[in-house]
Scaffold this motif. Sequence first.
Motif, PDB file in Angstrom:
ATOM      1  N   THR A 262       0.832  -1.209   0.000  1.00  0.00           N
ATOM      2  CA  THR A 262       0.000   0.000   0.000  1.00  0.00           C
ATOM      3  C   THR A 262       0.865   1.256   0.000  1.00  0.00           C
ATOM      4  O   THR A 262       0.559   2.227  -0.702  1.00  0.00           O
ATOM      5  CB  THR A 262      -0.920   0.006   1.237  1.00  0.00           C
ATOM      6  N   LEU A 263       1.938   1.234   0.782  1.00  0.00           N
ATOM      7  CA  LEU A 263       2.857   2.374   0.807  1.00  0.00           C
ATOM      8  C   LEU A 263       3.444   2.620  -0.573  1.00  0.00           C
ATOM      9  O   LEU A 263       3.521   3.773  -1.027  1.00  0.00           O
ATOM     10  CB  LEU A 263       3.964   2.122   1.833  1.00  0.00           C
ATOM     11  N   GLN A 264       3.858   1.546  -1.247  1.00  0.00           N
ATOM     12  CA  GLN A 264       4.418   1.698  -2.589  1.00  0.00           C
ATOM     13  C   GLN A 264       3.373   2.259  -3.565  1.00  0.00           C
ATOM     14  O   GLN A 264       3.706   3.060  -4.445  1.00  0.00           O
ATOM     15  CB  GLN A 264       4.947   0.349  -3.089  1.00  0.00           C
TER      16      GLN A 264
ATOM     17  N   LYS B 273      -7.475  17.292  -9.350  1.00  0.00           N
ATOM     18  CA  LYS B 273      -8.508  16.632  -8.551  1.00  0.00           C
ATOM     19  C   LYS B 273      -8.597  15.144  -8.869  1.00  0.00           C
ATOM     20  O   LYS B 273      -8.819  14.324  -7.979  1.00  0.00           O
ATOM     21  CB  LYS B 273      -9.859  17.298  -8.804  1.00  0.00           C
ATOM     22  N   GLN B 274      -8.421  14.792 -10.136  1.00  0.00           N
ATOM     23  CA  GLN B 274      -8.557  13.385 -10.529  1.00  0.00           C
ATOM     24  C   GLN B 274      -7.526  12.509  -9.816  1.00  0.00           C
ATOM     25  O   GLN B 274      -7.869  11.475  -9.238  1.00  0.00           O
ATOM     26  CB  GLN B 274      -8.395  13.250 -12.038  1.00  0.00           C
ATOM     27  N   ASN B 275      -6.289  12.921  -9.838  1.00  0.00           N
ATOM     28  CA  ASN B 275      -5.236  12.126  -9.208  1.00  0.00           C
ATOM     29  C   ASN B 275      -5.373  12.084  -7.685  1.00  0.00           C
ATOM     30  O   ASN B 275      -5.207  11.030  -7.065  1.00  0.00           O
ATOM     31  CB  ASN B 275      -3.858  12.681  -9.577  1.00  0.00           C
ATOM     32  N   LEU B 276      -5.709  13.231  -7.092  1.00  0.00           N
ATOM     33  CA  LEU B 276      -5.833  13.272  -5.647  1.00  0.00           C
ATOM     34  C   LEU B 276      -7.061  12.512  -5.162  1.00  0.00           C
ATOM     35  O   LEU B 276      -7.060  11.969  -4.053  1.00  0.00           O
ATOM     36  CB  LEU B 276      -5.878  14.721  -5.152  1.00  0.00           C
ATOM     37  N   ASN B 277      -8.112  12.455  -5.976  1.00  0.00           N
ATOM     38  CA  ASN B 277      -9.306  11.690  -5.599  1.00  0.00           C
ATOM     39  C   ASN B 277      -8.990  10.205  -5.489  1.00  0.00           C
ATOM     40  O   ASN B 277      -9.499   9.507  -4.603  1.00  0.00           O
ATOM     41  CB  ASN B 277     -10.432  11.916  -6.607  1.00  0.00           C
ATOM     42  N   ILE B 278      -8.165   9.709  -6.390  1.00  0.00           N
ATOM     43  CA  ILE B 278      -7.765   8.294  -6.333  1.00  0.00           C
ATOM     44  C   ILE B 278      -6.977   8.025  -5.062  1.00  0.00           C
ATOM     45  O   ILE B 278      -7.205   7.036  -4.357  1.00  0.00           O
ATOM     46  CB  ILE B 278      -6.922   7.928  -7.573  1.00  0.00           C
ATOM     47  N   LEU B 279      -6.063   8.932  -4.750  1.00  0.00           N
ATOM     48  CA  LEU B 279      -5.242   8.779  -3.550  1.00  0.00           C
ATOM     49  C   LEU B 279      -6.102   8.883  -2.290  1.00  0.00           C
ATOM     50  O   LEU B 279      -5.924   8.116  -1.335  1.00  0.00           O
ATOM     51  CB  LEU B 279      -4.147   9.849  -3.544  1.00  0.00           C
ATOM     52  N   GLN B 280      -7.047   9.810  -2.294  1.00  0.00           N
ATOM     53  CA  GLN B 280      -7.925   9.970  -1.134  1.00  0.00           C
ATOM     54  C   GLN B 280      -8.790   8.731  -0.913  1.00  0.00           C
ATOM     55  O   GLN B 280      -8.998   8.300   0.221  1.00  0.00           O
ATOM     56  CB  GLN B 280      -8.811  11.199  -1.316  1.00  0.00           C
ATOM     57  N   HIS B 281      -9.276   8.138  -1.983  1.00  0.00           N
ATOM     58  CA  HIS B 281     -10.073   6.920  -1.881  1.00  0.00           C
ATOM     59  C   HIS B 281      -9.242   5.789  -1.271  1.00  0.00           C
ATOM     60  O   HIS B 281      -9.742   5.001  -0.446  1.00  0.00           O
ATOM     61  CB  HIS B 281     -10.592   6.521  -3.264  1.00  0.00           C
ATOM     62  N   LYS B 282      -7.989   5.710  -1.653  1.00  0.00           N
ATOM     63  CA  LYS B 282      -7.093   4.699  -1.098  1.00  0.00           C
ATOM     64  C   LYS B 282      -6.911   4.910   0.407  1.00  0.00           C
ATOM     65  O   LYS B 282      -6.945   3.963   1.200  1.00  0.00           O
ATOM     66  CB  LYS B 282      -5.748   4.754  -1.818  1.00  0.00           C
ATOM     67  N   LEU B 283      -6.737   6.164   0.833  1.00  0.00           N
ATOM     68  CA  LEU B 283      -6.538   6.477   2.247  1.00  0.00           C
ATOM     69  C   LEU B 283      -7.790   6.194   3.069  1.00  0.00           C
ATOM     70  O   LEU B 283      -7.700   5.750   4.222  1.00  0.00           O
ATOM     71  CB  LEU B 283      -6.126   7.942   2.416  1.00  0.00           C
ATOM     72  N   ASP B 284      -8.952   6.448   2.493  1.00  0.00           N
ATOM     73  CA  ASP B 284     -10.209   6.236   3.220  1.00  0.00           C
ATOM     74  C   ASP B 284     -10.422   4.769   3.582  1.00  0.00           C
ATOM     75  O   ASP B 284     -11.146   4.457   4.527  1.00  0.00           O
ATOM     76  CB  ASP B 284     -11.400   6.726   2.379  1.00  0.00           C
ATOM     77  N   GLN B 285      -9.804   3.863   2.847  1.00  0.00           N
ATOM     78  CA  GLN B 285      -9.990   2.435   3.093  1.00  0.00           C
ATOM     79  C   GLN B 285      -9.035   1.895   4.150  1.00  0.00           C
ATOM     80  O   GLN B 285      -9.174   0.749   4.583  1.00  0.00           O
ATOM     81  CB  GLN B 285      -9.778   1.652   1.784  1.00  0.00           C
ATOM     82  N   LEU B 286      -8.073   2.692   4.574  1.00  0.00           N
ATOM     83  CA  LEU B 286      -7.040   2.226   5.492  1.00  0.00           C
ATOM     84  C   LEU B 286      -7.394   2.499   6.947  1.00  0.00           C
ATOM     85  O   LEU B 286      -8.088   3.477   7.262  1.00  0.00           O
ATOM     86  CB  LEU B 286      -5.699   2.907   5.178  1.00  0.00           C
ATOM     87  N   HIS B 287      -6.889   1.644   7.833  1.00  0.00           N
ATOM     88  CA  HIS B 287      -7.021   1.843   9.272  1.00  0.00           C
ATOM     89  C   HIS B 287      -6.169   3.057   9.674  1.00  0.00           C
ATOM     90  O   HIS B 287      -5.134   3.335   9.062  1.00  0.00           O
ATOM     91  CB  HIS B 287      -6.519   0.579   9.992  1.00  0.00           C
ATOM     92  N   PRO B 288      -6.592   3.807  10.717  1.00  0.00           N
ATOM     93  CA  PRO B 288      -5.796   4.969  11.152  1.00  0.00           C
ATOM     94  C   PRO B 288      -4.322   4.646  11.416  1.00  0.00           C
ATOM     95  O   PRO B 288      -3.439   5.446  11.115  1.00  0.00           O
ATOM     96  CB  PRO B 288      -6.512   5.399  12.439  1.00  0.00           C
ATOM     97  N   ALA B 289      -4.049   3.471  11.982  1.00  0.00           N
ATOM     98  CA  ALA B 289      -2.654   3.087  12.245  1.00  0.00           C
ATOM     99  C   ALA B 289      -1.874   2.920  10.943  1.00  0.00           C
ATOM    100  O   ALA B 289      -0.687   3.252  10.870  1.00  0.00           O
ATOM    101  CB  ALA B 289      -2.603   1.790  13.057  1.00  0.00           C
ATOM    102  N   ASP B 290      -2.537   2.414   9.895  1.00  0.00           N
ATOM    103  CA  ASP B 290      -1.872   2.248   8.603  1.00  0.00           C
ATOM    104  C   ASP B 290      -1.608   3.597   7.946  1.00  0.00           C
ATOM    105  O   ASP B 290      -0.563   3.801   7.310  1.00  0.00           O
ATOM    106  CB  ASP B 290      -2.719   1.367   7.684  1.00  0.00           C
ATOM    107  N   VAL B 291      -2.556   4.525   8.082  1.00  0.00           N
ATOM    108  CA  VAL B 291      -2.348   5.875   7.545  1.00  0.00           C
ATOM    109  C   VAL B 291      -1.172   6.541   8.262  1.00  0.00           C
ATOM    110  O   VAL B 291      -0.330   7.190   7.629  1.00  0.00           O
ATOM    111  CB  VAL B 291      -3.619   6.729   7.706  1.00  0.00           C
ATOM    112  N   ALA B 292      -1.104   6.360   9.581  1.00  0.00           N
ATOM    113  CA  ALA B 292       0.011   6.922  10.351  1.00  0.00           C
ATOM    114  C   ALA B 292       1.339   6.341   9.877  1.00  0.00           C
ATOM    115  O   ALA B 292       2.338   7.061   9.747  1.00  0.00           O
ATOM    116  CB  ALA B 292      -0.194   6.647  11.839  1.00  0.00           C
ATOM    117  N   TYR B 293       1.376   5.038   9.612  1.00  0.00           N
ATOM    118  CA  TYR B 293       2.589   4.384   9.104  1.00  0.00           C
ATOM    119  C   TYR B 293       3.021   4.996   7.772  1.00  0.00           C
ATOM    120  O   TYR B 293       4.212   5.257   7.545  1.00  0.00           O
ATOM    121  CB  TYR B 293       2.329   2.895   8.948  1.00  0.00           C
TER     122      TYR B 293
END
Length: 485
Positions: A21-23, A56-76
């Motif tokens: 996910t980080l990659q 907006k198009q590129n950032l929307n994809i990235l935001q959707h990816k972040l929304d699916q992650l646990h808070p601890a994973d986002v922090a990582y």
Amino acid sequence: MTEIREHDEKVNESKESLSETLQQVIHLLGKHKLVEHVVHKQDMPNHGLVESLVHKQNLNILQHKLDQLHPADVAYILESLPLDDRLMVWDLVKAERDGEILLEASDAVRQTLIADMDSEELLAAAEQLNTDELADLAPDLPKDVLQDLMYSLDTQNRERLQSALSYPEDTVGAIMDFDIVTIRDDITLEVVLRYLRRLPKFPDHTDKLFVINRDDILQGVLPLKRIILNDPETAVGDIMSTDAVVFHPEDMSDQAAMAFERYDLVTAPVVDNNRKLVGRITVDTVMDIIREEAEADMLSWAGLREEEDFFASIWKSVQNRWAWLAINLVTALVASRVIGLFEDSIEKIVALAALMPIVAGIGGNSGNQTSTMIVRGLALGQISSYHMKSLLQKELGVALLNGLLWGGVLGVISYMLYGSYALGLVMMSAMTLNLLLAAVNGVMIPLVMNKLGRDPAVGTSVMITAITDSGGFLIFLGLATIILL
């Protein structure tokens, strides 16, 4: 064994998934920057509108990816990104998740995120957290935000937060949880079940209920399994446990963590001096303490004062590292002056220059082995300064045997290389004496530091290495000068 293997496999899968996910996040950030750079250079009609849509198009994809992650994973992920990319990703996180992610982030990274937020954002993030979570975050908040936060809380939560903040951060009072379920001892299990069903939310990590009287004095604990396995007409007081492990707010958090590990606890009550129930400790908090202690010990052995952000500024990193480097410089100068005292001996017997690093190196390694064992014993509460004499005797015996054995081996090797019995004798004697010196310091330094109230892990290895280096050179070159010259 099968369960342990399955657990390890799940942990490894989780690590691989998070790494992937980080990659993916890094790839999306790179793609976003590249596309924006290309579009920015293009000369076209409605250039601003096109650039905005691509952005907006590129950032929307990235935001959707972040929304699916646990808070601890986002922090990582935030911890794994350079500052500019980190702040870009942080801006994409939904506001209602800010508080949870700030709690999961390391202290160093959390500071960079808070510095990027205004007062209203910080206040909104803090208001989403429980009182015990606020106690963790509060020390990093600006004073004006903390003051506004206090005003926004009701009387009960304000008093709880003030109570948690009044305790030092390494005590139970600073980490206790106020989300507890209490019952009376004079009711039946059927009444308990009806009460539990009416609760809007069940506290996390609840394996037992706390039994109190009308004055909130703890009477005992009732494990949930006893509610299920006993007759509904049974009174709580008849089956509750009265010998539960309890803690006080002034107790040290690391001692509480060891108790959780020793007794396999999930939760435990916290009471004041009058045995009045004031909170609880949960296993997830204890796991955080154990992890932080382990990380702090690793950093201390390397001479680092605190956890360092991988992408911190150069000046911040220099501030964190300079102290023990300065000490190392002084000890290196001392060692060099010891060698300088025997320049004439080294000039006459060149073999000394090749052999003396061996004596110093082996001594440092042996001393660090001893100190590591002592520091571990201190951390577990198994040894104290009371044991100094017996520990010294034991370690001196180990050092003497190792010195005679391996010093003899090195003496034979020295004779085979240089054809000198005397040089072999010097090598064996110097090795034995330096190992004895390392044993004494490996025991004494951590015990004395602990006696003085200092963390025995901080800088112990640096001090032992310095002593065994200088001492090893002095012993080896001094014996060589006396015996060979």
